[in-house]
Scaffold this motif. Structure first.
Motif, short mmCIF file in Angstrom:
data_model
loop_
_atom_site.label_atom_id
_atom_site.label_comp_id
_atom_site.label_asym_id
_atom_site.label_seq_id
_atom_site.Cartn_x
_atom_site.Cartn_y
_atom_site.Cartn_z
N GLU A 52 0.84 -1.20 0.00
CA GLU A 52 0.00 0.00 0.00
C GLU A 52 0.88 1.25 0.00
OE1 GLU A 52 -2.10 -3.29 0.44
OE2 GLU A 52 -0.50 -2.70 1.84
N GLU A 53 1.96 1.21 0.78
CA GLU A 53 2.87 2.38 0.84
C GLU A 53 3.57 2.57 -0.51
OE1 GLU A 53 4.03 2.40 5.60
OE2 GLU A 53 5.09 1.05 4.23
N ARG A 56 1.20 4.15 -2.88
CA ARG A 56 1.00 5.60 -2.61
C ARG A 56 2.12 6.41 -3.25
NH1 ARG A 56 0.60 6.44 3.62
NH2 ARG A 56 0.59 8.67 3.00
N VAL A 57 3.34 5.93 -3.10
CA VAL A 57 4.47 6.68 -3.69
C VAL A 57 4.35 6.70 -5.21
CG1 VAL A 57 6.98 6.79 -3.94
CG2 VAL A 57 5.98 6.09 -1.75
N ARG A 59 1.63 6.48 -6.97
CA ARG A 59 0.51 7.37 -7.35
C ARG A 59 0.98 8.84 -7.32
NH1 ARG A 59 -2.72 5.48 -3.86
NH2 ARG A 59 -3.20 3.64 -5.11
N VAL A 60 1.69 9.19 -6.27
CA VAL A 60 2.21 10.57 -6.17
C VAL A 60 3.17 10.84 -7.33
CG1 VAL A 60 3.72 12.08 -4.83
CG2 VAL A 60 1.89 10.81 -3.69
N LEU A 291 5.13 8.76 5.05
CA LEU A 291 4.15 7.73 4.68
C LEU A 291 3.43 7.20 5.92
CD1 LEU A 291 6.29 5.74 2.08
CD2 LEU A 291 4.13 6.92 1.59
N GLY A 296 -0.09 12.73 5.33
CA GLY A 296 -0.86 12.29 4.16
C GLY A 296 -0.06 12.40 2.88
N ASP A 297 -0.73 12.18 1.73
CA ASP A 297 -0.04 12.18 0.44
C ASP A 297 0.47 13.56 0.06
OD1 ASP A 297 -1.83 9.49 -1.30
OD2 ASP A 297 -0.41 9.53 0.38
N GLU A 298 -0.15 14.63 0.61
CA GLU A 298 0.34 15.98 0.28
C GLU A 298 1.79 16.12 0.73
OE1 GLU A 298 -3.59 15.52 0.11
OE2 GLU A 298 -2.43 15.39 1.98
N VAL A 300 3.98 13.72 1.11
CA VAL A 300 4.82 12.90 0.24
C VAL A 300 5.05 13.64 -1.09
CG1 VAL A 300 5.02 10.69 -0.96
CG2 VAL A 300 3.95 10.78 1.30
N GLN A 301 3.99 14.22 -1.59
CA GLN A 301 4.05 15.00 -2.83
C GLN A 301 5.07 16.13 -2.71
OE1 GLN A 301 0.33 17.00 -3.64
NE2 GLN A 301 -0.08 15.45 -5.19
#
Ligand code: SF4
Length: 338
Positions: A52-53, A56-57, A59-60, A291, A296-298, A300-301
């Motif tokens: 899942e992690e 996420r990376v 996707r970003v 992560l 959140g993903d922001e 990471v982004q």
């Protein structure tokens, strides 16, 4: 989200994802037994990113322009339930190409499941088709037939076009490159000959061990005439040649004699969640706190964007006068995934 460029104007297009630092081979130029012996401490499970992690990376990264993801290791097929990660990554919007690099020894068992899950193609490391040399170079005496069975299963499962990568070392396997080319031509796969590189610190690399691509090209071209082809896409690693008799292509990866840093669009994610901006990295930026934290993903982004924008790597061009940036040793290939 706009595409991002680094300090040399290079866009981010490729993400190489190492999903394990473990391997069932001990290739002499990557994971020599002397260093990676029985007592070697691999990454503890808690430090390794979950599927899942990783997703996420990816996707970003897709939001910043990544179109191609390559799953690597160590040996990725050692990671349990790999088809479920493949399915997650294949469903991410923007990812057009999902490939995997493997030593092929376990590929016959998983090829169909991986293809069914959405993997597009495989690159198999194959340094020789001479049995003794092959066993010597893989460091654990694994039989060539296991890898050939994997290559054939991948072809049957439609995981092509298949590329066969061979690291050529003077005095080790350069005598066998014509046999390798014959094997690849016979099966319709693309052989890519790689100049031996000084990735990491554990292999004792010396320039004299490098067989220049020009020499490899001459040897192959004398047997089967070749003509040069243009790059298939910006940032393509290998220089491409077509056999004039129509029996496919040959690739050369020339990091030592003809570096290609100016068009390098690759970012690497290690199994423990660090982003590395170059294969010859001396250290990566850890995404795990973000992560596994509140941001959140922001968050990471923001971090991923900042890392790429500040990137200025061009190690292969600077190799001659290389001075360690952060003073540490170069990170090992088995940890970065090549
Ligand atoms: S040396 Fe680093 S910057 Fe140059 S092509 Fe390789 S990974 Fe890219």
């Amino acid at each position: 989200m706009p595409d991002v460029q680094d300090r040399l104007g290079r866009p981010l297009r490729d993400l190489r994802v190492s999903i394990t630092d473990r391997c069932n081979f001990r290739c002499t130029y990557c994971m020599p037994r002397e260093t990676f012996g029985p007592g070697f401490r691999f990454l503890p499970r808690a430090d390794v990113l979950t599927f899942e992690e990783i997703a996420r990376v990816v996707r970003v990264a897709a939001g910043f322009g990544v179109r191609k993801v390559r799953i690597t290791g160590g040996e990725p097929l050692l990671r349990r339930d790999l088809p479920s990660l493949v399915a997650q990554l294949a469903s991410i919007e923007g990812i057009e190409d999902l490939a995997m690099t493997t030593n092929g020894a376990l590929l016959a068992r998983y090829a169909w499941d991986l293809a069914g899950a959405g993997l597009k193609r495989v690159t198999v490391s194959l340094d020789s088709v001479d049995e003794d040399t092959f066993r010597l170079m893989n460091g654990v005496g694994i039989e060539l037939s296991a890898v050939i069975a994997g290559i054939d299963a991948a072809a049957a499962a439609g995981l092509g076009p298949i590329k066969l990568n061979a690291v050529v070392q003077r005095g080790v396997n350069e005598e066998g490159i014509l046999n390798l080319a014959e094997f690849a031509r016979g099966r319709g796969h693309t052989l890519r000959l790689i100049e031996y590189m000084d990735v990491g610190e554990s292999h004792g690399w010396m320039l004299e061990q490098v067989v220049p691509a020009a020499e490899l090209l001459r040897t192959i071209g004398q047997r089967w005439p070749l003509e040069e082809l243009p790059a298939g896409y910006p940032g393509e690693v290998a220089s491409r040649y077509r056999y004039q008799d129509g029996r496919g292509e040959l690739g050369l990866i020339t990091s030592v004699t003809a570096p290609f840093c100016q068009s390098c669009t690759r970012l690497r994610l290690s199994a423990d969640g660090k982003l590395h901006t170059c294969l010859f990295s001396t250290g990566g930026r850890d995404l795990r706190p973000l992560l596994r934290g509140e941001g959140g993903d922001e968050a990471v982004q923001a971090e991923l964007g900042a890392i790429w924008r500040s990137r200025s790597d061009r190690y292969s061009e600077q190799r001659a006068e290389w001075k360690p940036r952060s003073g540490g040793p170069k990170v090992e290939m088995s940890y970065l995934g090549g």
